[in-house]
Write an enzyme that holds these catalytic residues in place. Structure first.
Site, PDB file in Angstrom:
ATOM      1  N   HIS A  62      32.510  22.654  26.632  1.00  0.00           N
ATOM      2  CA  HIS A  62      33.074  21.976  25.456  1.00  0.00           C
ATOM      3  C   HIS A  62      32.228  22.274  24.212  1.00  0.00           C
ATOM      4  CE1 HIS A  62      34.988  18.967  28.434  1.00  0.00           C
ATOM      5  NE2 HIS A  62      35.955  19.707  27.928  1.00  0.00           N
ATOM      6  N   LYS A  87      44.448  10.029  33.829  1.00  0.00           N
ATOM      7  CA  LYS A  87      43.556  10.268  34.971  1.00  0.00           C
ATOM      8  C   LYS A  87      42.398   9.279  35.067  1.00  0.00           C
ATOM      9  CE  LYS A  87      43.555  14.882  32.831  1.00  0.00           C
ATOM     10  NZ  LYS A  87      42.705  15.847  32.166  1.00  0.00           N
ATOM     11  N   ARG A 108      39.856  29.283  29.397  1.00  0.00           N
ATOM     12  CA  ARG A 108      38.830  29.782  30.310  1.00  0.00           C
ATOM     13  C   ARG A 108      39.372  30.913  31.159  1.00  0.00           C
ATOM     14  NH1 ARG A 108      37.994  23.740  32.262  1.00  0.00           N
ATOM     15  NH2 ARG A 108      40.180  23.890  31.676  1.00  0.00           N
ATOM     16  N   SER A 130      35.311  19.513  33.533  1.00  0.00           N
ATOM     17  CA  SER A 130      34.812  18.143  33.733  1.00  0.00           C
ATOM     18  C   SER A 130      35.025  17.727  35.192  1.00  0.00           C
ATOM     19  CB  SER A 130      35.551  17.169  32.820  1.00  0.00           C
ATOM     20  OG  SER A 130      35.350  17.506  31.479  1.00  0.00           O
TER      21      SER A 130
HETATM   22  P1  ADP Z   1      42.242  18.056  28.556  1.00  0.00           P
HETATM   23  O1  ADP Z   1      42.347  16.971  29.570  1.00  0.00           O
HETATM   24  O2  ADP Z   1      42.983  17.782  27.294  1.00  0.00           O
HETATM   25  O3  ADP Z   1      42.469  19.440  29.072  1.00  0.00           O
HETATM   26  P2  ADP Z   1      39.410  18.609  28.604  1.00  0.00           P
HETATM   27  O4  ADP Z   1      38.352  17.637  28.232  1.00  0.00           O
HETATM   28  O5  ADP Z   1      39.491  19.036  30.027  1.00  0.00           O
HETATM   29  O6  ADP Z   1      40.744  17.973  28.065  1.00  0.00           O
HETATM   30  O7  ADP Z   1      39.280  19.905  27.703  1.00  0.00           O
HETATM   31  C1  ADP Z   1      39.268  19.854  26.307  1.00  0.00           C
HETATM   32  C2  ADP Z   1      39.328  21.250  25.747  1.00  0.00           C
HETATM   33  O8  ADP Z   1      38.167  21.968  26.099  1.00  0.00           O
HETATM   34  C3  ADP Z   1      40.494  22.083  26.273  1.00  0.00           C
HETATM   35  O9  ADP Z   1      40.939  22.927  25.247  1.00  0.00           O
HETATM   36  C4  ADP Z   1      39.892  22.878  27.372  1.00  0.00           C
HETATM   37  O10 ADP Z   1      40.602  24.097  27.585  1.00  0.00           O
HETATM   38  C5  ADP Z   1      38.525  23.135  26.808  1.00  0.00           C
HETATM   39  N1  ADP Z   1      37.529  23.357  27.843  1.00  0.00           N
HETATM   40  C6  ADP Z   1      37.237  22.605  28.904  1.00  0.00           C
HETATM   41  N2  ADP Z   1      36.244  23.150  29.637  1.00  0.00           N
HETATM   42  C7  ADP Z   1      35.915  24.291  29.008  1.00  0.00           C
HETATM   43  C8  ADP Z   1      34.984  25.339  29.262  1.00  0.00           C
HETATM   44  N3  ADP Z   1      34.214  25.349  30.332  1.00  0.00           N
HETATM   45  N4  ADP Z   1      34.934  26.352  28.395  1.00  0.00           N
HETATM   46  C9  ADP Z   1      35.753  26.352  27.327  1.00  0.00           C
HETATM   47  N5  ADP Z   1      36.654  25.433  27.035  1.00  0.00           N
HETATM   48  C10 ADP Z   1      36.741  24.410  27.862  1.00  0.00           C
END
Ligand code: ADP
Length: 159
Positions: free
Chosen positions: A17, A41, A90, A128
């Site tokens: 992130h 979730k 990703r 996450s």
């Molecule tokens: P959501 O539940 O909306 O997908 P996340 O918290 O999982 O929210 O992700 C928020 C943003 O960060 C999304 O655009 C996701 O693709 C990006 N993201 C999550 N993990 C990574 C990572 N390891 N590298 C790059 N971007 C990431």
């Protein structure tokens, strides 16, 4: 001034992130990292905790602020005067869902653009959910999340 928004669940935030937020902060004049409060979730951390972690870890980025939102993302984007949604990509499997969301958001609000940023290879496996799974099974998340997040995660898992 061009303001973008980096929305997500951030439950909890990871180094992936941070990578996306730093990239967005170089591309736009101002960035709002927006924590979705109403995630289906059953989150491990409250919205307040997720905001606090992001605030601590984004403190070195002067054009980045952190907030949380309820309801439709496009409504919040318009409300804060942002023009662009930034999402991280990703792996190919992210693409289908992200494409669907981008089209849906464009349908709801044609003036809001979605921009995708590729993560650094190092974090392309990171999510996450993986971080939570490792922590819940007693593994080390060192190097995957900032140190302060690792400590909060360890405390939360012990509860
Ligand atoms: P959501 O539940 O909306 O997908 P996340 O918290 O999982 O929210 O992700 C928020 C943003 O960060 C999304 O655009 C996701 O693709 C990006 N993201 C999550 N993990 C990574 C990572 N390891 N590298 C790059 N971007 C990431």
């Amino acid at each position: 001034m061009r303001r973008s928004i980096v929305p997500g669940s951030f439950d909890p935030m990871t180094n992936g992130h941070i990578d996306i937020i730093e990239r967005a902060s170089r591309l736009f004049d101002a960035v709002t990292v927006a924590v979705a409060r109403n995630i289906g979730k059953n989150p491990l951390f409250s919205a307040e905790e997720r905001v606090a972690m992001l605030q601590e870890e984004c403190a070195h980025l002067p054009n980045v602020g952190v907030d949380s939102f309820d309801g439709l993302l496009v409504d919040y984007v318009t409300h804060i005067g942002a023009t662009t949604i930034v999402r991280g990509l990703r792996v190919v499997s992210d693409f289908e869902y992200e494409l669907q969301m981008a089209h849906t958001n464009r349908h709801l609000s044609p003036e809001v653009e979605t921009v995708f940023v590729m993560t650094t290879t190092e974090y392309s496996f990171l999510s996450s959910s993986i971080v939570k799974e490792i922590a819940l099974l007693g593994g080390s998340v060192e190097g995957l999340v900032p140190d302060s997040v690792r400590q909060r995660l360890e405390r939360q898992v012990r509860k």
